[in-house]
Design a protein around this motif. Sequence first.
Motif, PDB file in Angstrom:
ATOM      1  N   GLU A  53       0.850  -1.199   0.000  1.00  0.00           N
ATOM      2  CA  GLU A  53       0.000   0.000   0.000  1.00  0.00           C
ATOM      3  C   GLU A  53       0.883   1.246   0.000  1.00  0.00           C
ATOM      4  O   GLU A  53       1.720   1.445   0.873  1.00  0.00           O
ATOM      5  N   GLU A  54       0.672   2.084  -0.985  1.00  0.00           N
ATOM      6  CA  GLU A  54       1.471   3.292  -1.190  1.00  0.00           C
ATOM      7  C   GLU A  54       2.939   2.950  -1.387  1.00  0.00           C
ATOM      8  O   GLU A  54       3.819   3.757  -1.136  1.00  0.00           O
ATOM      9  N   ALA A  55       3.226   1.715  -1.835  1.00  0.00           N
ATOM     10  CA  ALA A  55       4.604   1.316  -2.129  1.00  0.00           C
ATOM     11  C   ALA A  55       4.531   0.113  -3.062  1.00  0.00           C
ATOM     12  O   ALA A  55       3.464  -0.476  -3.252  1.00  0.00           O
ATOM     13  N   THR A  56       5.664  -0.233  -3.650  1.00  0.00           N
ATOM     14  CA  THR A  56       5.710  -1.383  -4.547  1.00  0.00           C
ATOM     15  C   THR A  56       6.934  -2.198  -4.151  1.00  0.00           C
ATOM     16  O   THR A  56       7.735  -1.778  -3.313  1.00  0.00           O
ATOM     17  N   PHE A  57       7.088  -3.372  -4.768  1.00  0.00           N
ATOM     18  CA  PHE A  57       8.263  -4.185  -4.426  1.00  0.00           C
ATOM     19  C   PHE A  57       8.765  -4.917  -5.662  1.00  0.00           C
ATOM     20  O   PHE A  57       8.000  -5.254  -6.560  1.00  0.00           O
ATOM     21  N   SER A  58      10.078  -5.135  -5.655  1.00  0.00           N
ATOM     22  CA  SER A  58      10.711  -5.722  -6.837  1.00  0.00           C
ATOM     23  C   SER A  58      10.744  -7.237  -6.711  1.00  0.00           C
ATOM     24  O   SER A  58      10.493  -7.804  -5.639  1.00  0.00           O
ATOM     25  N   ALA A  59      11.116  -7.898  -7.820  1.00  0.00           N
ATOM     26  CA  ALA A  59      11.257  -9.355  -7.823  1.00  0.00           C
ATOM     27  C   ALA A  59      12.302  -9.801  -6.797  1.00  0.00           C
ATOM     28  O   ALA A  59      12.138 -10.813  -6.102  1.00  0.00           O
ATOM     29  N   GLY A  60      13.372  -9.025  -6.654  1.00  0.00           N
ATOM     30  CA  GLY A  60      14.412  -9.380  -5.681  1.00  0.00           C
ATOM     31  C   GLY A  60      13.869  -9.341  -4.259  1.00  0.00           C
ATOM     32  O   GLY A  60      14.102 -10.258  -3.452  1.00  0.00           O
ATOM     33  N   GLN A  61      13.137  -8.286  -3.949  1.00  0.00           N
ATOM     34  CA  GLN A  61      12.557  -8.187  -2.607  1.00  0.00           C
ATOM     35  C   GLN A  61      11.555  -9.308  -2.356  1.00  0.00           C
ATOM     36  O   GLN A  61      11.483  -9.856  -1.249  1.00  0.00           O
ATOM     37  N   LEU A  62      10.802  -9.643  -3.389  1.00  0.00           N
ATOM     38  CA  LEU A  62       9.864 -10.755  -3.259  1.00  0.00           C
ATOM     39  C   LEU A  62      10.609 -12.022  -2.849  1.00  0.00           C
ATOM     40  O   LEU A  62      10.206 -12.738  -1.928  1.00  0.00           O
ATOM     41  N   ASN A  63      11.723 -12.294  -3.513  1.00  0.00           N
ATOM     42  CA  ASN A  63      12.461 -13.515  -3.190  1.00  0.00           C
ATOM     43  C   ASN A  63      13.001 -13.515  -1.773  1.00  0.00           C
ATOM     44  O   ASN A  63      12.939 -14.533  -1.075  1.00  0.00           O
ATOM     45  N   GLU A  64      13.506 -12.379  -1.329  1.00  0.00           N
ATOM     46  CA  GLU A  64      13.999 -12.300   0.052  1.00  0.00           C
ATOM     47  C   GLU A  64      12.877 -12.587   1.046  1.00  0.00           C
ATOM     48  O   GLU A  64      13.060 -13.314   2.031  1.00  0.00           O
ATOM     49  N   MET A  65      11.704 -12.018   0.788  1.00  0.00           N
ATOM     50  CA  MET A  65      10.585 -12.241   1.712  1.00  0.00           C
ATOM     51  C   MET A  65      10.156 -13.695   1.712  1.00  0.00           C
ATOM     52  O   MET A  65       9.880 -14.281   2.767  1.00  0.00           O
ATOM     53  N   LEU A  66      10.081 -14.297   0.520  1.00  0.00           N
ATOM     54  CA  LEU A  66       9.649 -15.693   0.451  1.00  0.00           C
ATOM     55  C   LEU A  66      10.598 -16.599   1.208  1.00  0.00           C
ATOM     56  O   LEU A  66      10.186 -17.577   1.846  1.00  0.00           O
ATOM     57  N   SER A  67      11.880 -16.269   1.149  1.00  0.00           N
ATOM     58  CA  SER A  67      12.860 -17.126   1.805  1.00  0.00           C
ATOM     59  C   SER A  67      12.762 -16.995   3.330  1.00  0.00           C
ATOM     60  O   SER A  67      12.835 -17.989   4.069  1.00  0.00           O
ATOM     61  N   LEU A  68      12.542 -15.779   3.832  1.00  0.00           N
ATOM     62  CA  LEU A  68      12.303 -15.622   5.270  1.00  0.00           C
ATOM     63  C   LEU A  68      11.051 -16.387   5.713  1.00  0.00           C
ATOM     64  O   LEU A  68      11.041 -17.043   6.764  1.00  0.00           O
ATOM     65  N   ALA A  69      10.020 -16.290   4.902  1.00  0.00           N
ATOM     66  CA  ALA A  69       8.756 -16.944   5.269  1.00  0.00           C
ATOM     67  C   ALA A  69       8.945 -18.452   5.367  1.00  0.00           C
ATOM     68  O   ALA A  69       8.470 -19.101   6.310  1.00  0.00           O
ATOM     69  N   SER A  70       9.654 -19.037   4.425  1.00  0.00           N
ATOM     70  CA  SER A  70       9.914 -20.483   4.438  1.00  0.00           C
ATOM     71  C   SER A  70      10.584 -20.898   5.730  1.00  0.00           C
ATOM     72  O   SER A  70      10.175 -21.865   6.383  1.00  0.00           O
ATOM     73  N   LYS A  71      11.630 -20.164   6.080  1.00  0.00           N
ATOM     74  CA  LYS A  71      12.346 -20.490   7.324  1.00  0.00           C
ATOM     75  C   LYS A  71      11.386 -20.463   8.522  1.00  0.00           C
ATOM     76  O   LYS A  71      11.338 -21.400   9.330  1.00  0.00           O
ATOM     77  N   GLY A  72      10.599 -19.399   8.639  1.00  0.00           N
ATOM     78  CA  GLY A  72       9.698 -19.262   9.793  1.00  0.00           C
ATOM     79  C   GLY A  72       8.642 -20.350   9.828  1.00  0.00           C
ATOM     80  O   GLY A  72       8.338 -20.927  10.880  1.00  0.00           O
ATOM     81  N   ILE A  73       8.085 -20.653   8.675  1.00  0.00           N
ATOM     82  CA  ILE A  73       6.989 -21.617   8.648  1.00  0.00           C
ATOM     83  C   ILE A  73       7.490 -23.012   9.020  1.00  0.00           C
ATOM     84  O   ILE A  73       6.825 -23.762   9.747  1.00  0.00           O
ATOM     85  N   LEU A  74       8.703 -23.355   8.575  1.00  0.00           N
ATOM     86  CA  LEU A  74       9.235 -24.669   8.958  1.00  0.00           C
ATOM     87  C   LEU A  74       9.411 -24.755  10.473  1.00  0.00           C
ATOM     88  O   LEU A  74       9.133 -25.788  11.089  1.00  0.00           O
ATOM     89  N   GLU A  75       9.831 -23.670  11.106  1.00  0.00           N
ATOM     90  CA  GLU A  75       9.941 -23.660  12.574  1.00  0.00           C
ATOM     91  C   GLU A  75       8.565 -23.799  13.242  1.00  0.00           C
ATOM     92  O   GLU A  75       8.423 -24.501  14.239  1.00  0.00           O
ATOM     93  N   LEU A  76       7.569 -23.120  12.680  1.00  0.00           N
ATOM     94  CA  LEU A  76       6.217 -23.234  13.242  1.00  0.00           C
ATOM     95  C   LEU A  76       5.708 -24.667  13.139  1.00  0.00           C
ATOM     96  O   LEU A  76       5.056 -25.187  14.046  1.00  0.00           O
ATOM     97  N   ILE A  77       6.027 -25.323  12.033  1.00  0.00           N
ATOM     98  CA  ILE A  77       5.551 -26.695  11.844  1.00  0.00           C
ATOM     99  C   ILE A  77       6.231 -27.635  12.839  1.00  0.00           C
ATOM    100  O   ILE A  77       5.611 -28.585  13.341  1.00  0.00           O
ATOM    101  N   GLU A  78       7.496 -27.347  13.191  1.00  0.00           N
ATOM    102  CA  GLU A  78       8.144 -28.156  14.245  1.00  0.00           C
ATOM    103  C   GLU A  78       7.379 -28.035  15.556  1.00  0.00           C
ATOM    104  O   GLU A  78       7.171 -29.023  16.270  1.00  0.00           O
ATOM    105  N   ILE A  79       6.945 -26.793  15.873  1.00  0.00           N
ATOM    106  CA  ILE A  79       6.169 -26.586  17.106  1.00  0.00           C
ATOM    107  C   ILE A  79       4.824 -27.319  17.027  1.00  0.00           C
ATOM    108  O   ILE A  79       4.384 -27.937  17.999  1.00  0.00           O
ATOM    109  N   GLN A  80       4.204 -27.267  15.868  1.00  0.00           N
ATOM    110  CA  GLN A  80       2.939 -28.003  15.694  1.00  0.00           C
ATOM    111  C   GLN A  80       3.147 -29.499  15.966  1.00  0.00           C
ATOM    112  O   GLN A  80       2.349 -30.139  16.654  1.00  0.00           O
ATOM    113  N   LYS A  81       4.233 -30.043  15.408  1.00  0.00           N
ATOM    114  CA  LYS A  81       4.484 -31.486  15.575  1.00  0.00           C
ATOM    115  C   LYS A  81       4.572 -31.871  17.038  1.00  0.00           C
ATOM    116  O   LYS A  81       3.998 -32.864  17.479  1.00  0.00           O
TER     117      LYS A  81
END
Lengths: 247, 247, 247, 247, 247, 247
Positions: free
Chosen positions: B206-234
């Motif tokens: 909102e009121e900003a945009t993001f590049s393909a590079g920034q998208l990739n950085e965010m996706l990679s952080l999200a992957s790391k976090g979600i795998l940790e959350l799934i360990e807690i779920q287990k």
Amino acid sequence: MRIDDRQHDQLRKVQVENNYLIHPEGSVLISVGDTKVICTASVEERVPPFLRGQGKGWITAEYAMLPRATQQRNIRESSKGKVTGRTMEIQRLIGRALRSVIDLDSIGERTIWVDCDVIQADGGTRTASITGAFIAVVHAVGQLYEAKKIKSFPIKDYLAATSVGILSESGPMLDLCYIEDSQADVDMNVVMTGSGEYVELQGTGEEATFSAGQLNEMLSLASKGILELIEIQKETIGILAEKIGNE
Amino acid sequence: MRIDDRQHDQLRKVQVENNYLIHPEGSVLISVGDTKVICTASVEERVPPFLRGQGKGWITAEYAMLPRATQQRNIRESSKGKVTGRTMEIQRLIGRALRSVIDLDSIGERTIWVDCDVIQADGGTRTASITGAFIAVVHAVGQLYEAKKIKSFPIKDYLAATSVGILSESGPMLDLCYIEDSQADVDMNVVMTGSGEYVELQGTGEEATFSAGQLNEMLSLASKGILELIEIQKETIGILAEKIGNE
Amino acid sequence: MRIDDRQHDQLRKVQVENNYLIHPEGSVLISVGDTKVICTASVEERVPPFLRGQGKGWITAEYAMLPRATQQRNIRESSKGKVTGRTMEIQRLIGRALRSVIDLDSIGERTIWVDCDVIQADGGTRTASITGAFIAVVHAVGQLYEAKKIKSFPIKDYLAATSVGILSESGPMLDLCYIEDSQADVDMNVVMTGSGEYVELQGTGEEATFSAGQLNEMLSLASKGILELIEIQKETIGILAEKIGNE
Amino acid sequence: MRIDDRQHDQLRKVQVENNYLIHPEGSVLISVGDTKVICTASVEERVPPFLRGQGKGWITAEYAMLPRATQQRNIRESSKGKVTGRTMEIQRLIGRALRSVIDLDSIGERTIWVDCDVIQADGGTRTASITGAFIAVVHAVGQLYEAKKIKSFPIKDYLAATSVGILSESGPMLDLCYIEDSQADVDMNVVMTGSGEYVELQGTGEEATFSAGQLNEMLSLASKGILELIEIQKETIGILAEKIGNE
Amino acid sequence: MRIDDRQHDQLRKVQVENNYLIHPEGSVLISVGDTKVICTASVEERVPPFLRGQGKGWITAEYAMLPRATQQRNIRESSKGKVTGRTMEIQRLIGRALRSVIDLDSIGERTIWVDCDVIQADGGTRTASITGAFIAVVHAVGQLYEAKKIKSFPIKDYLAATSVGILSESGPMLDLCYIEDSQADVDMNVVMTGSGEYVELQGTGEEATFSAGQLNEMLSLASKGILELIEIQKETIGILAEKIGNE
Amino acid sequence: MRIDDRQHDQLRKVQVENNYLIHPEGSVLISVGDTKVICTASVEERVPPFLRGQGKGWITAEYAMLPRATQQRNIRESSKGKVTGRTMEIQRLIGRALRSVIDLDSIGERTIWVDCDVIQADGGTRTASITGAFIAVVHAVGQLYEAKKIKSFPIKDYLAATSVGILSESGPMLDLCYIEDSQADVDMNVVMTGSGEYVELQGTGEEATFSAGQLNEMLSLASKGILELIEIQKETIGILAEKIGNE
């Protein structure tokens, strides 16, 4: 003996977790047996239109249940698009009861919003809400007092509530749980102050009636229970307790 | 360093209280930092009209906040008489995400109602809701399975969610708290399975945009976090964990 | 080959009828294949309460379908008495996307109301709405600029949107028509600027998931399509095109 | 002496016009002083879903005021689009009270709809509604009985209601008119049967409380008034009176 | 002969009870045969927003039926949560008709709220409402005039209304009762002034049509009936009658 | 001369685009001057509950305006959460008018939903809706007839509508545009059949009245205009025209 092994004049176990949430000015999680209610008190620096410019405050209450606070899931009132008659009756009762022990002139042009959200229900949710909400309001008002936003402590007396009822086989009982409540011929909610005065009496005999003698038995059980609830409130409130009724 | 001293790729502290309520078939209280959500799963023995007679089930979700879950008190949606657009978006997201990892054919003609009620909010309430709701659904489905009402265990994979974002001064970050979220230029919610597949991506500038590079950085952080959350779920799920994805 | 003989990376035929209506400050009828949307931009000389006195403007969007825009007649939302969750999601998306390329400070204390009314639907109504609404807003803002009511031209960049998806048998595809959309495993809406930055990404795999590789394929198709849409916008806008991003 | 020259234990003048309307199965216009209520009882040959197939009946009540029943014009609830909390409380009270003296098993799978429409208000509208509605129901049930659609006369006892209250300067009083009601510290509505049993007690001290002694004084005034009201009911009902409580 | 033994050009018996209620500035109970309507006129010392500051007044009307005004009980519009199309049509008609004979400039910045509540219905409720509401408005305006709150008497002419219709077997008829109305091929409501000018004509042939000749016959019956109604209004109004149309 | 250079008895330019949309069974875009309405007719293979099992059909209509069909943007009725009185009046009128020329017995247990959506408004939107909706219904019914789903052609006669009015300076006029309409003292909508019979007459003099002579002048203008509109309908309908009124 009762379904949960209590005496006919015995309250369920009552627990109060003070300052349960980080955002509200006052908040508790109150448990009365398996009934659990989050009570919060929020201070808003203005009053409704009908009170503006009079220098006095207002207290209003809202009540709701989580959809799965109950045995069967309830449809959310937001999905229905309206608040049910039962909810309205309860929130009007809570607000009215609290206003009877708080000096609205002393809180200035402020509204105290009380929210009672039942997260688990096992009978007596409206009376647990009143008993818990009183403590949340004391916390919120205490903050105003300590911040010197108000000059005198506006709580004039303690306030607590319980239910009493008559089961055809077992006679009068204090603090009905859900199963008892659903079997009761007569159900009465009583709200009282620390000095033993009545604030609200709501006695109902759906498909049944009750005599003057039964009324007196129920009122006497209610008195006993409410005085015990007020002792628990005193312990929970701590240092502020000495301000109540003294200014 | 972040406002709460976390690394840019560090989740907040996550806690899950299993079987938090006595009535629902599945329930948890999930805390992600100061965000706290009661997630329940209720089993109803019928499906909505559009599915009747097809032998398959349905999962639907509702989401709400207590009025004082937030810094400022919110008006209840039941008082407004309607559900806001934000609430509808979130509850559609939660339902859709859960349906992607659950075999609706295996649960028979039943509806699982998921309720996510935020009792305290500090950012990331929709992603905490998904992560917690998944566990509540596993409990509810586990009951059906143990009672032999369903033949095969219908959970095909784990499911968790987190937020990532970009703050103009500090760059990409995992699991934004409220203050970070309100300052972020870009905010993305990511829902993933245990096998690392995407279920939902919702990125907004909102009121900003993001590049393909920034998208990739965010996706990679999200992957790391979600795998940790799934360990807690287990860990939380316990013995049922071995059933997931194995039938 | 696709159902309508397009290549997997080929947009449907796009037509824009400028100044379609006589009353609005900006209006177009945009056709993307058989999807037809009337997009209007209306200038109101005031802002919502939360922005008053700040000297900046606001853009908000509403979206609706005629009852018989679709194969089966839809019940009007006015008859239902409420706006559905789907509609709310779409109108929040359109407004948010437009605000990302418009300098709200430059338009003064004005609200631009964008209305996207689908008169015929064949998939991709929300992305056609964004692509068309951008042009309507340029016309409306152009009027303000020519009347010297605003000093600098507030449109910072082009904005267009399309859908991409994955069909299990045919792989990734650009600009899904209704039949393709209803068969897709994964559906993603992408909103981009003329400089190739992302504004919104909304990828959903209902009852399916998608891998990082599939995500990249979809994003690359979307980029190609959106750049073509922006070329069409440039031609349509005419002389005002040179102002965009230059002030 | 009171504002209208009554004794503290004196009812206002009560008048009942039987069969006031041509269409309903039972109808009266009841006047209690200047309070006037049209009470009708309508018989519907089916019950609500929760009772179907059980062979028993249902009684439900609705209550409303004409916009100009009061000193200041009220907005219609139909214009507001919702029923207020006060109205819901009152209509729940009326229905509950009537159900306590009517044998629902004896009326078969029928619903009796009671409508109480206040055409002029001067305090005590809910208690006048109950007193009048009882007569309308007797008329409607009498029709069923005479047509031999029901075998035994299902009215078990008389039912009437009045208000009592305490004014700080004048003490306890029976049957408050509007001015007295608005000055009262304590207000109590009492519903009783012909045999002197309580059906409902609703005592409220808004911004005031009341003692056990005051409660007893109010209850005793209420008893006196209600017995007088029941005498008036007996005269009005005529020949059917001998059936009440005798089958 | 007609079902109730009237001639084809004969009105039903009309009775007007003046000052029927104690609170409103003007009120009547009008009976036209078995149709009975309480009409009140309430004076509010302000106008709706669109008229503020212009020094002129407004007249608006609301219309409703008691649930059991009719043969079959109607669901209350407050319970439905909305006003039906039929009600809206009627209340717009009543307000528009009254505004045609009242000089809004002369009543100052005041709103006259007209409420027409049908307590018993037997056809012609909207036309009885107009005829009765005119008298109630004269009373309310008379109070303003006598209190010298307005300088000139603002009622320019009389106003009354009736229905006419064509029954296939019996031809044109004046003032249809419910049974006639339900059998009529054509139904027309006519509102006229004391000087014989038309204010509203609403002729409808549902599943039928009517010729120019039939139109003329109906208009001529309507004229006759309305002049008779205006004579009744004159008698009812008394001394104020001489002011109408004379200032 | 009139504002747009027409004679007082001259219609605006009328254009009809047949089969304007791909999905509905019948659809037109009708233009009457600058007023443009999309009229569709949708066939549903069932009837409302009150008609089930009677072997006859139903026709119902809905009407709406795009928010920016008008000079000033209108708030959507879906956002308001309710349909206005004006809209309800218009859609009831359209449905009623169409039902007068269609033999409901011949269409079997089907509902024809007529939707009139005004995309641009310049006066006369309700009459243009009726004129256009008639053609859309003929197309939809023609499809049923060609598919031999109905045996006889159920359209008994043509149906068209126009407005007439009186401007104080210029006298009676045919087919008012918006500016004329807003200045008119009297406004009348007339619906007529091909054989010159009236179906609906709605004449209104807000803040004005009209004489019998003026009524006749207006009716005569309306007749002339409607016969011209019916000629245009005949040309548009083509081959189906010969079926109308012949079975």
